[in-house]
Design an enzyme around this catalytic site. Structure first.
Site, PDB file in Angstrom:
ATOM      1  N   ASP A   1       5.914 -36.185 -57.805  1.00  0.00           N
ATOM      2  CA  ASP A   1       7.204 -36.857 -57.728  1.00  0.00           C
ATOM      3  C   ASP A   1       7.241 -37.790 -56.528  1.00  0.00           C
ATOM      4  O   ASP A   1       6.756 -37.457 -55.451  1.00  0.00           O
ATOM      5  CB  ASP A   1       8.327 -35.825 -57.593  1.00  0.00           C
ATOM      6  CG  ASP A   1       8.384 -34.901 -58.796  1.00  0.00           C
ATOM      7  OD1 ASP A   1       8.248 -35.409 -59.918  1.00  0.00           O
ATOM      8  OD2 ASP A   1       8.542 -33.690 -58.607  1.00  0.00           O
TER       9      ASP A   1
ATOM     10  N   ARG B   1       5.670 -33.573 -46.764  1.00  0.00           N
ATOM     11  CA  ARG B   1       6.306 -34.885 -46.836  1.00  0.00           C
ATOM     12  C   ARG B   1       6.177 -35.547 -45.462  1.00  0.00           C
ATOM     13  O   ARG B   1       7.093 -35.499 -44.628  1.00  0.00           O
ATOM     14  CB  ARG B   1       7.771 -34.765 -47.249  1.00  0.00           C
ATOM     15  CG  ARG B   1       7.970 -34.148 -48.634  1.00  0.00           C
ATOM     16  CD  ARG B   1       9.433 -34.026 -49.020  1.00  0.00           C
ATOM     17  NE  ARG B   1       9.574 -33.339 -50.304  1.00  0.00           N
ATOM     18  CZ  ARG B   1      10.757 -32.980 -50.824  1.00  0.00           C
ATOM     19  NH1 ARG B   1      11.878 -33.247 -50.164  1.00  0.00           N
ATOM     20  NH2 ARG B   1      10.811 -32.367 -51.990  1.00  0.00           N
TER      21      ARG B   1
ATOM     22  N   GLN C   1      10.608 -24.563 -51.131  1.00  0.00           N
ATOM     23  CA  GLN C   1      11.793 -24.421 -51.965  1.00  0.00           C
ATOM     24  C   GLN C   1      11.466 -23.629 -53.229  1.00  0.00           C
ATOM     25  O   GLN C   1      10.313 -23.477 -53.607  1.00  0.00           O
ATOM     26  CB  GLN C   1      12.383 -25.780 -52.326  1.00  0.00           C
ATOM     27  CG  GLN C   1      11.508 -26.676 -53.172  1.00  0.00           C
ATOM     28  CD  GLN C   1      12.125 -28.057 -53.388  1.00  0.00           C
ATOM     29  OE1 GLN C   1      12.763 -28.618 -52.503  1.00  0.00           O
ATOM     30  NE2 GLN C   1      11.916 -28.614 -54.557  1.00  0.00           N
TER      31      GLN C   1
ATOM     32  N   ASP D   1      23.645 -33.144 -56.293  1.00  0.00           N
ATOM     33  CA  ASP D   1      23.245 -32.290 -55.171  1.00  0.00           C
ATOM     34  C   ASP D   1      24.333 -31.270 -54.870  1.00  0.00           C
ATOM     35  O   ASP D   1      25.529 -31.604 -54.909  1.00  0.00           O
ATOM     36  CB  ASP D   1      23.024 -33.110 -53.897  1.00  0.00           C
ATOM     37  CG  ASP D   1      21.777 -33.986 -53.958  1.00  0.00           C
ATOM     38  OD1 ASP D   1      20.949 -33.772 -54.860  1.00  0.00           O
ATOM     39  OD2 ASP D   1      21.653 -34.885 -53.110  1.00  0.00           O
TER      40      ASP D   1
ATOM     41  N   GLU E   1      22.967 -30.515 -47.453  1.00  0.00           N
ATOM     42  CA  GLU E   1      22.441 -30.426 -48.820  1.00  0.00           C
ATOM     43  C   GLU E   1      21.548 -29.198 -48.954  1.00  0.00           C
ATOM     44  O   GLU E   1      20.631 -28.989 -48.157  1.00  0.00           O
ATOM     45  CB  GLU E   1      21.634 -31.679 -49.165  1.00  0.00           C
ATOM     46  CG  GLU E   1      21.034 -31.632 -50.561  1.00  0.00           C
ATOM     47  CD  GLU E   1      19.948 -32.670 -50.773  1.00  0.00           C
ATOM     48  OE1 GLU E   1      18.995 -32.373 -51.519  1.00  0.00           O
ATOM     49  OE2 GLU E   1      20.034 -33.769 -50.171  1.00  0.00           O
TER      50      GLU E   1
ATOM     51  N   SER F   1      18.916 -30.065 -54.905  1.00  0.00           N
ATOM     52  CA  SER F   1      18.933 -31.271 -55.732  1.00  0.00           C
ATOM     53  C   SER F   1      18.554 -30.842 -57.134  1.00  0.00           C
ATOM     54  O   SER F   1      17.552 -30.135 -57.316  1.00  0.00           O
ATOM     55  CB  SER F   1      17.939 -32.297 -55.187  1.00  0.00           C
ATOM     56  OG  SER F   1      17.826 -33.391 -56.065  1.00  0.00           O
TER      57      SER F   1
END
Length: 347
Positions: free
Chosen positions: A58, A112, A127, A247, A260, A263
């Site tokens: 992604d 990331r 996650q 979200d 947040e 998502s």
């Protein structure tokens, strides 16, 4: 200094480091079991990397660079460390033959490297990634809200379990989550940035689900970016609004801002994929393996998302920095600033 750091005034952790580690296990064990049983999800093993050029990885908002490396035994073919597993999970649903109304979840670990360090951002991402098979009739805003409400109920149950074990950590989540569209936020707060709009709404309601992330607002701008090939952010739903995704955002009383936690969304079907690739000028992706499979009806319709593990623990344990939950690499200056602010980050 490239990072962003907030030191809450008078901050002091309610649990020490050893207690925090025990509480993290409590939260993760209870949440994982609850998510699995509530949404009827089977645990599967996640990949740490995927083959470059397959279309499976992604690209999030479209600008993040994946970590790549050559594979010696495959003529130096390149692999990518995953950003998330939104598209891979849908492939897994097809491979496993998961029935409608059931799904999968996995423990995802990702890198990331383009993230800007902050209280809530690390280059290491952990996650729960989940995906569930749906039928065409369930690709609606009402079904999206139904699933969001289920997940929010789990959050409140875990919050209570933490309170039972650690009475000094008081529950703060409201009984219900409030649904708000990005277009409504733009109309209510036209002079604020998207993050500021979320903060105002989260402060007012305590917990919100922001719908339609990725779609252009009437003024031509987006609330935030979202890749064109997993969430459906273009389908028109009601009152001229667009989007079957969003979200989960909570009011964080420690940082005093929007926070947040997840998502998620109903995933693109063939029509939405074609439309969103065209809107984003990314139609060349149709030649990638994953995209060809979707366009050839080889992947099931689905809904899915990611729920930040460290983020959830950070929120429930009233921590000021994600580094109090996870071990990662941090700038030395940030580590020193955190020490001065009574924030014991792990490294």
């Amino acid at each position: 200094m490239g990072y962003k750091l907030q030191i809450p005034t008078g901050y002091y952790p309610q649990l020490n480091i050893q207690e925090t580690e025990q509480a993290i296990k409590l939260i993760k064990d209870f949440f994982e079991l609850s998510l699995s049983s509530e949404l009827r999800l089977r645990r599967i093993t996640a990949p740490l990397f995927v083959k470059k050029g397959s279309g499976i990885n992604d690209d999030l908002s479209g600008i993040e660079r994946p970590v790549t490396f050559p594979i010696k035994e495959m003529n130096d073919a390149e692999a990518e460390i995953v950003h998330s597993l939104a598209k891979w999970k849908r492939l897994a649903l097809a491979q496993l033959g998961i029935e409608t109304g059931y799904g999968v979840y996995t423990d995802m670990n990702a890198l990331r490297p383009d993230e800007v360090f902050s209280n809530i951002h690390s280059i290491y991402v952990d996650q729960w990634d989940w995906e569930r098979v749906v039928v065409k009739e369930e690709r609606t805003i009402d079904f999206l809200k139904y699933i969001v409400t289920k997940i929010y109920g789990i959050l409140r149950r875990v919050e209570y379990v933490v309170y039972e074990r650690y009475p000094e950590i008081k529950p703060v989540l409201p009984e219900d989550i409030t649904f708000v569209h990005t277009q409504e936020l733009a109309e209510q707060f036209p002079n604020l940035s998207p993050n500021e709009r979320e903060t105002e709404a989260a402060k007012k309601y305590g917990a919100i689900f922001v719908i339609g992330i990725g779609a252009e607002l009437p003024g031509g701008k987006k609330h935030d970016g979202r890749a064109p090939d997993y969430d459906d952010w273009s389908t028109e739903t009601e009152n001229g609004q667009k989007g079957l995704n969003g979200d989960i955002v909570l009011w964080n009383p420690v940082l005093e801002k929007a926070f947040e936690i997840s998502s998620m969304g109903i995933r693109v079907d063939k029509n939405a994929l074609n439309k969103q690739l065209a809107l984003e000028g990314a139609e060349d992706r149709k030649e990638l393996m994953w995209h060809k499979m979707l366009l050839n009806d080889e992947l099931p319709l689905s809904i899915g998302g990611g729920i930040g593990q460290s983020r959830l623990c950070m929120f429930l344990l009233k921590k000021a920095h994600i580094g109090e939950i996870q071990t990662s690499i941090w700038p030395e200056e940030m580590i020193e600033e955190c020490k001065r602010g009574n924030i014991p980050i792990l490294f």
